[in-house]
Enzyme design. Structure first.
Site, PDB file in Angstrom:
ATOM      1  N   LEU A 241       0.936  -1.440  -0.109  1.00  0.00           N
ATOM      2  CA  LEU A 241       0.139   0.225   0.019  1.00  0.00           C
ATOM      3  C   LEU A 241       0.809   1.226   0.015  1.00  0.00           C
ATOM      4  O   LEU A 241       1.310   1.512   1.190  1.00  0.00           O
ATOM      5  CB  LEU A 241      -0.972  -0.077   1.294  1.00  0.00           C
ATOM      6  CG  LEU A 241      -2.013   1.172   1.427  1.00  0.00           C
ATOM      7  CD1 LEU A 241      -2.968   0.849   0.122  1.00  0.00           C
ATOM      8  CD2 LEU A 241      -2.886   0.808   2.429  1.00  0.00           C
ATOM      9  N   HIS A 242       1.019   1.677  -1.211  1.00  0.00           N
ATOM     10  CA  HIS A 242       2.287   2.731  -1.429  1.00  0.00           C
ATOM     11  C   HIS A 242       1.732   4.120  -0.727  1.00  0.00           C
ATOM     12  O   HIS A 242       2.452   4.860   0.139  1.00  0.00           O
ATOM     13  CB  HIS A 242       2.438   2.987  -2.706  1.00  0.00           C
ATOM     14  CG  HIS A 242       2.747   1.734  -3.437  1.00  0.00           C
ATOM     15  ND1 HIS A 242       4.099   1.063  -3.590  1.00  0.00           N
ATOM     16  CD2 HIS A 242       2.019   0.986  -4.193  1.00  0.00           C
ATOM     17  CE1 HIS A 242       3.880  -0.124  -4.348  1.00  0.00           C
ATOM     18  NE2 HIS A 242       2.782  -0.058  -4.779  1.00  0.00           N
ATOM     19  N   ASP A 243       0.889   4.873  -1.345  1.00  0.00           N
ATOM     20  CA  ASP A 243       0.716   6.286  -1.360  1.00  0.00           C
ATOM     21  C   ASP A 243       0.156   6.730   0.224  1.00  0.00           C
ATOM     22  O   ASP A 243       0.586   7.958   0.566  1.00  0.00           O
ATOM     23  CB  ASP A 243      -0.308   6.924  -2.272  1.00  0.00           C
ATOM     24  CG  ASP A 243       0.372   6.853  -3.860  1.00  0.00           C
ATOM     25  OD1 ASP A 243       1.590   6.713  -3.773  1.00  0.00           O
ATOM     26  OD2 ASP A 243      -0.226   6.908  -4.678  1.00  0.00           O
ATOM     27  N   THR A 245       1.518   6.151   2.806  1.00  0.00           N
ATOM     28  CA  THR A 245       2.807   6.266   3.788  1.00  0.00           C
ATOM     29  C   THR A 245       2.963   7.660   3.392  1.00  0.00           C
ATOM     30  O   THR A 245       3.668   8.215   4.851  1.00  0.00           O
ATOM     31  CB  THR A 245       3.876   5.493   3.271  1.00  0.00           C
ATOM     32  OG1 THR A 245       4.199   5.725   2.043  1.00  0.00           O
ATOM     33  CG2 THR A 245       3.709   4.061   3.341  1.00  0.00           C
TER      34      THR A 245
END
Ligand code: BDR
Ligand code: CA
Length: 312
Positions: A241-243, A245
């Site tokens: 789950l990238h964004d 962060t």
């Protein structure tokens, strides 16, 4: 509580961008001055529409959403429908947004906002290719010194690439823009794949969303779609789950650890275009220009997401 931090979210939703927007809109620590859409995962007409759908899911049709650049500074657009679906936000059917798209171009909004707000009080949060930010910096160099900080998702070091063997998607799509941002001198915090590949959406971490009603169902629909591709690709228990962060860092920076190092962007090589050449081991004398994160307390991150999104 201290004053909320003023942010502009620059984004190409994208299911993970969408969760990041929900997290920001659910968090009193940040004040979203506006959302600027950029071409990335899908063309900008769709990312601008998706950003508004997400605001409406959050019950926030008052948020200002702007469409930004249609294509990267020097290359043709590369998109990622194979990951995000043809709409960019596949996984659950959502109505077309009723809230308006602002008339002003996203780049002009970034410039005007940085000039209007007191210097050093606005943080930029890019979660897609850096085209809007770099275009604003090129067009209005006076705003560069007025940026408080840039906290972005992009790049990789140990995890190398996800769109080519050498490059992460956001940087790969517009490396010339990334080079402008990384050389700008603005305080920079980078969430690379090295961090996001430790933030895996396992079934256990999704369970709390099942009791959250409509917003939880939407997140589950997005995650189910988005993850199928990554689980197959990486063979992991869940997709990264990238964004979100980026927003989590603004709320609780202690969840992350990294190094202040030199990071250069490869723009020339056909083979490694968009690579973030990160001097993690300090083997050059190039001046540090970015806080390049390497680790995350993933359980704390998902706890924060669950707690905040439950309030929407
Ligand atoms: C990045 O690329 C996009 O597909 C995601 O939304 C994220 O911003 C990950 O490489
Ligand atoms: Ca994104």
């Amino acid at each position: 509580m201290t004053q909320p931090r003023k942010i502009i979210i620059d984004t190409d939703p994208g299911q993970d961008d969408a969760v990041a927007i929900l997290l920001a809109l659910a968090s009193p620590e940040v004040d979203v001055l506006g959302i600027t859409a950029v071409a990335g995962n899908v063309p900008v007409a769709l990312t601008a529409k998706n950003a508004r759908k997400v605001c409406e899911v959050a019950g926030r049709p008052d948020v200002l959403v702007y469409a930004g650049c249609e294509k990267p500074m020097a290359h043709t657009l590369v998109t990622a429908e194979h990951v995000h679906g043809v709409s960019g936000l596949d996984g659950i059917e959502l109505p077309d947004p009723k809230m308006p798209l602002q008339d002003q171009h996203g780049v002009d909004f970034i410039i005007d906002t940085l000039r209007a707000e007191p210097s050093g009080t606005v943080t930029l949060c890019p979660m897609g290719p850096l085209t809007n930010i770099a275009t604003a910096f090129e067009r209005a160099p006076d705003i560069i010194a007025r940026v408080q900080e840039i906290v972005l998702m992009g790049g990789a070091y140990f995890e190398v690439g996800n769109i080519t063997p050498a490059a992460e998607f956001n940087i790969y799509v517009d490396p010339e823009a990334a080079e402008i941002v990384f050389k700008s001198g603005v305080k920079l915090v980078v969430m690379p794949l090295d961090v996001t590949h430790k933030a895996l959406v396992t079934q256990e971490r999704l369970d709390p969303f099942k009791a959250m009603g409509h917003v939880g169902d939407v997140v589950l629909g997005w995650m189910d779609f988005f993850e199928r591709f990554d689980i197959e690709k990486y063979g992991s228990a869940g997709g990264p789950l990238h964004d979100p962060t980026v927003i989590a860092y603004l709320i609780n920076p202690d969840m992350f650890s990294g190094r202040f190092i030199n990071v250069e962007i490869e723009t020339k090589s056909e083979l490694t275009r968009g690579m973030t050449v990160a001097d993690w081991w300090g083997v050059t004398d190039r001046a540090p220009n970015a806080m390049f994160m390497g680790d995350i307390d993933a359980d704390a991150f998902f706890d924060l997401l669950n707690q905040r999104i439950a309030t929407l």
